[in-house]
Write an enzyme that holds these catalytic residues in place. Structure first.
Site, PDB file in Angstrom:
ATOM      1  N   ARG A 194      17.287  41.154  -8.175  1.00 17.81           N
ATOM      2  CA  ARG A 194      18.531  40.487  -8.558  1.00 17.81           C
ATOM      3  C   ARG A 194      19.571  41.515  -8.973  1.00 17.81           C
ATOM      4  O   ARG A 194      19.241  42.464  -9.702  1.00 17.81           O
ATOM      5  CB  ARG A 194      18.255  39.523  -9.726  1.00 17.81           C
ATOM      6  N   ARG A 250      11.049  43.624 -11.903  1.00 18.78           N
ATOM      7  CA  ARG A 250      10.987  42.246 -11.397  1.00 18.78           C
ATOM      8  C   ARG A 250      11.614  42.140 -10.005  1.00 18.78           C
ATOM      9  O   ARG A 250      12.711  42.613  -9.763  1.00 18.78           O
ATOM     10  CB  ARG A 250      11.721  41.280 -12.308  1.00 18.78           C
ATOM     11  N   ARG A 278      23.374  41.429 -20.673  1.00 20.58           N
ATOM     12  CA  ARG A 278      22.743  40.104 -20.805  1.00 20.58           C
ATOM     13  C   ARG A 278      22.029  39.977 -22.152  1.00 20.58           C
ATOM     14  O   ARG A 278      22.055  38.915 -22.780  1.00 20.58           O
ATOM     15  CB  ARG A 278      21.738  39.882 -19.666  1.00 20.58           C
ATOM     16  N   LYS A 330      10.608  32.837 -19.098  1.00 20.30           N
ATOM     17  CA  LYS A 330      10.954  31.404 -19.029  1.00 20.30           C
ATOM     18  C   LYS A 330      10.643  30.846 -17.632  1.00 20.30           C
ATOM     19  O   LYS A 330      10.020  29.798 -17.499  1.00 20.30           O
ATOM     20  CB  LYS A 330      12.457  31.187 -19.329  1.00 20.30           C
ATOM     21  N   ARG A 333      22.748  27.429 -23.443  1.00 21.80           N
ATOM     22  CA  ARG A 333      22.903  28.838 -23.804  1.00 21.80           C
ATOM     23  C   ARG A 333      24.001  29.058 -24.830  1.00 21.80           C
ATOM     24  O   ARG A 333      24.305  30.192 -25.169  1.00 21.80           O
ATOM     25  CB  ARG A 333      23.256  29.633 -22.557  1.00 21.80           C
TER      26      ARG A 333
HETATM   27  P1  AP5 Z   1      10.759  35.738 -15.807  1.00 26.36           P
HETATM   28  O1  AP5 Z   1       9.818  34.607 -15.874  1.00 26.36           O
HETATM   29  O2  AP5 Z   1      11.558  35.928 -14.569  1.00 26.36           O
HETATM   30  O3  AP5 Z   1      11.713  35.739 -17.100  1.00 26.36           O
HETATM   31  P2  AP5 Z   1      12.970  34.845 -17.464  1.00 26.36           P
HETATM   32  O4  AP5 Z   1      12.897  34.549 -18.926  1.00 26.36           O
HETATM   33  O5  AP5 Z   1      13.081  33.685 -16.538  1.00 26.36           O
HETATM   34  O6  AP5 Z   1      14.118  35.900 -17.221  1.00 26.36           O
HETATM   35  P3  AP5 Z   1      15.534  35.745 -16.507  1.00 26.36           P
HETATM   36  O7  AP5 Z   1      16.032  37.120 -16.275  1.00 26.36           O
HETATM   37  O8  AP5 Z   1      15.473  34.805 -15.348  1.00 26.36           O
HETATM   38  O9  AP5 Z   1      16.347  35.057 -17.653  1.00 26.36           O
HETATM   39  P4  AP5 Z   1      17.857  34.936 -17.787  1.00 26.36           P
HETATM   40  O10 AP5 Z   1      17.959  33.896 -18.806  1.00 26.36           O
HETATM   41  O11 AP5 Z   1      18.575  36.177 -18.098  1.00 26.36           O
HETATM   42  O12 AP5 Z   1      18.351  34.578 -16.283  1.00 26.36           O
HETATM   43  P5  AP5 Z   1      18.888  33.237 -15.625  1.00 26.36           P
HETATM   44  O13 AP5 Z   1      18.503  33.268 -14.218  1.00 26.36           O
HETATM   45  O14 AP5 Z   1      18.564  32.078 -16.466  1.00 26.36           O
HETATM   46  O15 AP5 Z   1       9.920  37.069 -16.118  1.00 26.36           O
HETATM   47  C1  AP5 Z   1      10.537  38.340 -16.077  1.00 26.36           C
HETATM   48  C2  AP5 Z   1       9.549  39.367 -15.498  1.00 26.36           C
HETATM   49  O16 AP5 Z   1       8.470  39.498 -16.415  1.00 26.36           O
HETATM   50  C3  AP5 Z   1       8.930  38.960 -14.161  1.00 26.36           C
HETATM   51  O17 AP5 Z   1       8.743  40.105 -13.380  1.00 26.36           O
HETATM   52  C4  AP5 Z   1       7.584  38.340 -14.549  1.00 26.36           C
HETATM   53  O18 AP5 Z   1       6.629  38.494 -13.533  1.00 26.36           O
HETATM   54  C5  AP5 Z   1       7.230  39.166 -15.781  1.00 26.36           C
HETATM   55  N1  AP5 Z   1       6.457  38.428 -16.780  1.00 26.36           N
HETATM   56  C6  AP5 Z   1       6.559  37.113 -17.122  1.00 26.36           C
HETATM   57  N2  AP5 Z   1       5.697  36.796 -18.108  1.00 26.36           N
HETATM   58  C7  AP5 Z   1       5.047  37.968 -18.400  1.00 26.36           C
HETATM   59  C8  AP5 Z   1       4.031  38.292 -19.362  1.00 26.36           C
HETATM   60  N3  AP5 Z   1       3.498  37.377 -20.198  1.00 26.36           N
HETATM   61  N4  AP5 Z   1       3.608  39.587 -19.407  1.00 26.36           N
HETATM   62  C9  AP5 Z   1       4.121  40.543 -18.559  1.00 26.36           C
HETATM   63  N5  AP5 Z   1       5.067  40.276 -17.628  1.00 26.36           N
HETATM   64  C10 AP5 Z   1       5.534  39.002 -17.561  1.00 26.36           C
HETATM   65  O19 AP5 Z   1      20.472  33.460 -15.751  1.00 26.36           O
HETATM   66  C11 AP5 Z   1      21.113  34.449 -15.014  1.00 26.36           C
HETATM   67  C12 AP5 Z   1      22.613  34.369 -15.255  1.00 26.36           C
HETATM   68  O20 AP5 Z   1      23.113  33.093 -14.852  1.00 26.36           O
HETATM   69  C13 AP5 Z   1      23.061  34.522 -16.698  1.00 26.36           C
HETATM   70  O21 AP5 Z   1      23.160  35.869 -17.104  1.00 26.36           O
HETATM   71  C14 AP5 Z   1      24.419  33.828 -16.650  1.00 26.36           C
HETATM   72  O22 AP5 Z   1      25.392  34.651 -16.052  1.00 26.36           O
HETATM   73  C15 AP5 Z   1      24.153  32.665 -15.713  1.00 26.36           C
HETATM   74  N6  AP5 Z   1      23.684  31.480 -16.435  1.00 26.36           N
HETATM   75  C16 AP5 Z   1      22.464  30.899 -16.340  1.00 26.36           C
HETATM   76  N7  AP5 Z   1      22.379  29.853 -17.155  1.00 26.36           N
HETATM   77  C17 AP5 Z   1      23.569  29.740 -17.775  1.00 26.36           C
HETATM   78  C18 AP5 Z   1      24.077  28.870 -18.770  1.00 26.36           C
HETATM   79  N8  AP5 Z   1      23.327  27.867 -19.301  1.00 26.36           N
HETATM   80  N9  AP5 Z   1      25.339  29.074 -19.210  1.00 26.36           N
HETATM   81  C19 AP5 Z   1      26.114  30.041 -18.686  1.00 26.36           C
HETATM   82  N10 AP5 Z   1      25.685  30.935 -17.768  1.00 26.36           N
HETATM   83  C20 AP5 Z   1      24.416  30.778 -17.315  1.00 26.36           C
HETATM   84 MG    MG Z   2      14.436  33.088 -15.041  1.00 25.57          MG
END
Ligand code: AP5
Ligand code: MG
Length: 223
Positions: free
Chosen positions: A163, A125, A174, A11, A86
């Site tokens: 992270r 990552r 997660r 994402k 979410r």
């Molecule tokens: P990346 O692009 O970083 O993936 P992502 O989908 O953004 O993954 P996240 O881990 O950031 O998602 P998340 O939803 O768990 O975390 P968030 O920060 O939102 O890609 C991942 C890896 O793959 C990278 O190394 C990249 O280079 C690689 N990659 C990308 N595309 C690729 C491809 N096509 N092929 C191969 N490799 C590839 O949330 C974190 C925490 O915050 C949550 O757990 C929660 O505690 C809190 N939080 C956030 N939002 C909310 C909400 N709305 N409500 C409540 N709590 C929340």
């Molecule tokens: Mg992300």
């Protein structure tokens, strides 16, 4: 638009590309929390207690911080939400807030990636402390105990770090929380006819192409 998908689906990677291509704002709830934590704010410290365990930050904290960003934009400015909504409550509150401004979502793009690939991606990552850009670092480039001492962000030159919620135990949690609490939101958007699904297993640029195609399909005829 909303970019929807499990942890590690890509994402953030896709949102950064699309924001540059479409000249719209990228609003990531996770990045907003991590920025607060870096600044040592009470909100950041509170959110990190939940994030490090891999569970959702409570809605009363999350909704305000995201909606403040969305509602601070000009009415004609586009935006990409990454990691929000979410759960169903977040989806409903977002819809209400946008409707009050006579706005709505054009598309919710669900990036599908199977679980073994998610686990592999998150283990490799490293994120930028400055601009939060995610990087995939091959094992052979890492120093002792998985450190990435000489690696800098390809986007802004900032320091890369792993992270805390990318540790295996938090990743499993997660993924489970995503399946139990977030996945059901898909039917909310399916009912509104704005859901598109794309495979996220391919080169980053191919996935980008699919997301852009899904967005174009939502443009009104004649545009
Ligand atoms: P990346 O692009 O970083 O993936 P992502 O989908 O953004 O993954 P996240 O881990 O950031 O998602 P998340 O939803 O768990 O975390 P968030 O920060 O939102 O890609 C991942 C890896 O793959 C990278 O190394 C990249 O280079 C690689 N990659 C990308 N595309 C690729 C491809 N096509 N092929 C191969 N490799 C590839 O949330 C974190 C925490 O915050 C949550 O757990 C929660 O505690 C809190 N939080 C956030 N939002 C909310 C909400 N709305 N409500 C409540 N709590 C929340
Ligand atoms: Mg992300």
């Amino acid at each position: 638009m909303v970019l929807f998908g499990p942890p590690g689906a890509g994402k953030g990677t896709q949102a950064q590309l699309l924001a540059e291509q479409l000249k719209v704002s990228h609003i990531s709830s996770g990045d907003l929390f991590r920025q607060h934590l870096q600044q040592g704010t009470p909100l950041g410290l509170r959110a990190s207690e939940f994030m490090n365990r891999g569970v959702l930050v409570p809605d009363e904290v999350t909704i305000d911080i995201v909606l403040d960003k969305v509602l601070s934009l000009n009415a004609e400015d586009g935006f990409i939400l990454d990691g929000f909504p979410r759960n169903r409550n977040q989806a409903e509150v977002l819809e209400d807030a946008l409707m009050r401004r006579a706005r709505g979502l054009d598309k919710v793009v669900y990036i599908q990636v199977p679980e073994p690939e998610l686990v592999k991606r998150l283990a490799g990552r490293y994120s930028c402390r400055q601009c939060q850009a995610p990087h995939s670092i091959p094992k052979e480039s890492l120093g002792p105990e998985g450190s990435a001492p000489d690696l800098t962000c390809q986007r802004c030159g900032g320091e890369l770090y792993q992270r805390p919620d990318d540790r295996p135990k938090a990743v499993q949690k997660r993924i489970q929380v995503y399946q139990d609490e977030t996945l059901p939101v898909l039917s909310y958007y399916q009912d509104r006819g704005i859901l598109a699904e794309v495979s996220g297993v391919d080169k980053i640029e191919c996935v980008n192409h699919r997301v852009l195609e899904a967005l174009r399909a939502s443009e009104p005829a004649g545009c």
